[in-house]
Structures are given as C-alpha cells and as structure tokens.
Scaffold this active site. Structure first.
Site, PDB file in Angstrom:
ATOM      1  N   GLU A 122     -96.918-109.326  25.235  1.00  0.00           N
ATOM      2  CA  GLU A 122     -96.763-110.368  24.223  1.00  0.00           C
ATOM      3  C   GLU A 122     -98.113-110.835  23.694  1.00  0.00           C
ATOM      4  OE1 GLU A 122     -95.213-115.008  24.126  1.00  0.00           O
ATOM      5  OE2 GLU A 122     -94.384-113.632  25.609  1.00  0.00           O
ATOM      6  N   GLU A 126     -99.447-119.940  18.063  1.00  0.00           N
ATOM      7  CA  GLU A 126     -98.567-121.098  18.181  1.00  0.00           C
ATOM      8  C   GLU A 126     -99.266-122.342  17.629  1.00  0.00           C
ATOM      9  OE1 GLU A 126     -96.151-119.935  22.228  1.00  0.00           O
ATOM     10  OE2 GLU A 126     -98.256-120.505  22.375  1.00  0.00           O
TER      11      GLU A 126
END
Length: 369
Positions: A122, A126
């Site tokens: 991943e 964010e």
C-alpha cells in the site's frame, strides 16, 4: 522539514487510518495460489472527471455514490457511514499516479488517494479535514500493521480551499511522493521495513475516497488520529478530484503471482493488451459532421435529394393549407359583411320612421309600428 514531520508524528497516535476504511483484498496471493490474475493497464491514460463520469468498465464504485459537476468527481460525506470510494479495475506494476484534488473540510474527515495490491502492499496520500496545513504520505507492506510509524506529514498551503497535484512515482528501487511537482519524500527499497521485505512491490490498483475517521462509532484512538469527532450537522463535506493521470511502467495484458513470496521478481506478465487497455485506446464516437464527411458522394446526393423532396412536399402542403384558409376566411368575411350591411339598412329605416313619429319596432316582424 524532516524534523518538522517527525515532530508532528510524535504528537499523533499511529493508527490504521485509511487502511480501516478502504484497504482490503478479496484474494491474498501470499496466502493462496488460486487468486485470479490482475488486468493490466499497460499504458498512460488521463481520466478527466470534469468532462465525463468514471467509466464503470474502468472504475468500480465500491462504496457510496459519486456525483460529477464542474469541479469533477465529488465524494461527499453527509451522514454517519458515508465513505464514497471508487477503485480502478486495472492494475499497474510500478508506475506513476498523478491526482488533481481539493480535499474535504470537516473535523475527522479523511480524503485519500491509495495504491493497493492484492497482497496488501500500500502507498497512501491522506489529508485530514481538521488540518488545512499538512498532507500525510504513508506506506504499508504485505498488510504489516505491527507499527504505524511510517507516516510523514508535509506542509501544504490550503489543501481544502485550493487545488493541488499529488503524484506518486513508484519503481522497484524507490517510492517518491510529489506535491505540485516538488519532491517531498523518497523511500528507498532498502530503507523500508524488513530491509526491503515490506517495500510495496506488487501490482496495485488505484482507490480514491473520503471517510469519517472521526465518527463516534470508531475507536477513540482512530478518532484522535483523525483530529476529533465529526459533526455531521456542519456538513456535508466534499472531496473533489478533477483528473487522474496513470502510467503503468510495465506492459502486458495481465499480471499474476508466480508464488506466495509477494516479491516483485515473482510477478509474471502475460503479453498483449488487456481488455481495459483496448477500451481506453478506442477512438471517441464520431461527431455528426465527421460521419457526414465519411459518406461516399452518391450517399450524400441521395440523402440531399431525399431531404430536398421532403422540404418541397412540406412547402406544398403548407401552400395548400394556406390557400384553403384564405378561401374559408374570405367566405366567412363575405357572410359577415352581408349581415352587417342588412342590419345597417334596418337601423337606417328604423331611425327614419322614428323621425316621422313611428311608435317603435316589431322584433318579430322586424317592421316599424
């Protein structure tokens, strides 16, 4: 900047932020050997959401509803449980993902761009709604959540009120994060957890979404990481994405895992173009003028003659209708004029008789009494 980033990290609780909302896999190739291959992108393509919605053949809406307007794709959290997300049906095996985004406002609201593989490698961007000055970069390898100390926070000017370009360049040697074309972080393969064992290195899809980390139903540490409890009455909270440009550094029709190691060397590439690549490469529909220009001369003459004949027919029908209406109008006018003339004569007679001393007018016989 590195010192500032580390200082910010120490003030936050390291928790599974977006991973709890968007990261999952339907078949993990490090645990199973029967996982289906991943459809490859195998090219570069820009998805412009200001001119068209996400093609369902290319993007899958995995949660909520995505709307589209002049700013592009709109991901909105209006109530508890909202987490609108789209996920690409294609994978890239090393490459670059460039997203034009305006983050959502709202305490506890998390706007995100995630690259995710089937074995839970991943790479993240964010942004926290209660923090309009920083963006977080992060990564995980093979779903390893034994620690949450990989996040780095980078200064950014007004990500909620202005547009920014968030780019991830990913190779087998390193991952580099860029904001508006400026490199803000580099992760070398050997610097990742496990001396590279947990470096993200398997084919990934692209996930775009927003969720409420500050929902009171979440555990208190997640709410704290997200900046506090979300007040839905002050919403809705919307993340906007105008475009996404994706480049797959590898080529082929699909990617498959050769074993359960999760190593990039184990990935097999099937030659050819994927179905998705063929869809993306197909030419746009022809415009009416383009279709007309492609017709042979004989067809154009035939169409022109047919249209001309229809026009002539309509003109004749209109002329006939007009003539009939004029005739009918003349007849009605003549009748009306005759009646008016008769009544005028009668009125003159009446006035004359009254002047001679007549007693009135017999309505039935229409004579002077």
């Amino acid at each position: 900047m590195r010192y500032l980033s580390l200082l910010l990290i120490t003030t936050l609780t390291y928790l599974p932020c977006l991973t709890t909302a968007q990261t999952w896999t339907s078949c993990n190739p490090t645990n199973r050997t029967d996982c289906p291959p991943d459809p490859a992108l195998g090219l570069t393509h820009t998805f412009n959401f200001t001119s068209s919605a996400a093609d369902p053949d290319i993007w899958n809406t995995t949660a909520g509803t995505i709307t589209y307007g002049s700013h592009g794709a709109e991901f909105t959290v209006a109530a508890a449980g909202d987490a609108p997300t789209i996920q690409s049906n294609f994978y890239l095996f090393f490459g670059e993902v460039e997203v034009q985004m305006r983050a959502a406002t709202g305490v506890g609201i998390v706007s995100s761009v995630v690259l995710e593989s089937d074995d839970l490698d991943e790479v993240d961007w964010e942004l926290i709604g209660g923090n309009n000055s920083f963006v977080e970069s992060n990564y995980f390898g093979k779903g390893n959540t034994t620690s949450y100390d990989r996040a780095v926070w980078h200064p950014i000017a007004d990500p909620q009120g202005s547009w920014h370009n968030y780019t991830t360049r990913w190779t087998k040697e390193q991952i580099e994060w860029f904001v508006d074309g400026e490199s803000v972080r580099v992760l070398k393969y050997g610097d990742a957890d496990g001396a590279g064992d947990f470096f993200p290195q398997t084919p990934m899809n692209v996930r775009l979404g927003v969720w409420a980390g500050g929902d009171k139903a979440n555990d208190k540490d997640t709410v704290k990481w997200a900046g506090g409890e979300t007040d839905y009455s002050k919403g809705p909270y919307t993340m906007y994405i105008s475009s996404v440009r994706v480049t797959d550094f590898s080529h082929g029709s699909k990617y498959s895992y050769g074993d359960t190691s999760g190593s990039w060397e184990s990935i097999k590439m099937t030659p050819g173009n994927s179905t998705l690549a063929k869809i993306l490469s197909r030419p746009p529909p022809l415009t009416p003028s383009q279709r007309w220009n492609r017709l042979p001369p004989a067809a154009k003459i035939g169409i022109g003659s047919a249209v001309g004949a229809v026009c002539v027919g309509l003109i004749l029908l209109f002329a006939i209708y007009f003539i009939k209406q004029r005739r009918a109008g003349r007849k009605e006018r003549a009748i009306a004029d005759a009646g008016f003339e008769k009544e005028t004569q009668e009125l003159l007679v009446y006035r004359g008789e009254m002047g001679k001393g007549g007693q009135g007018w017999n309505v039935g016989t229409r004579e002077v009494l």
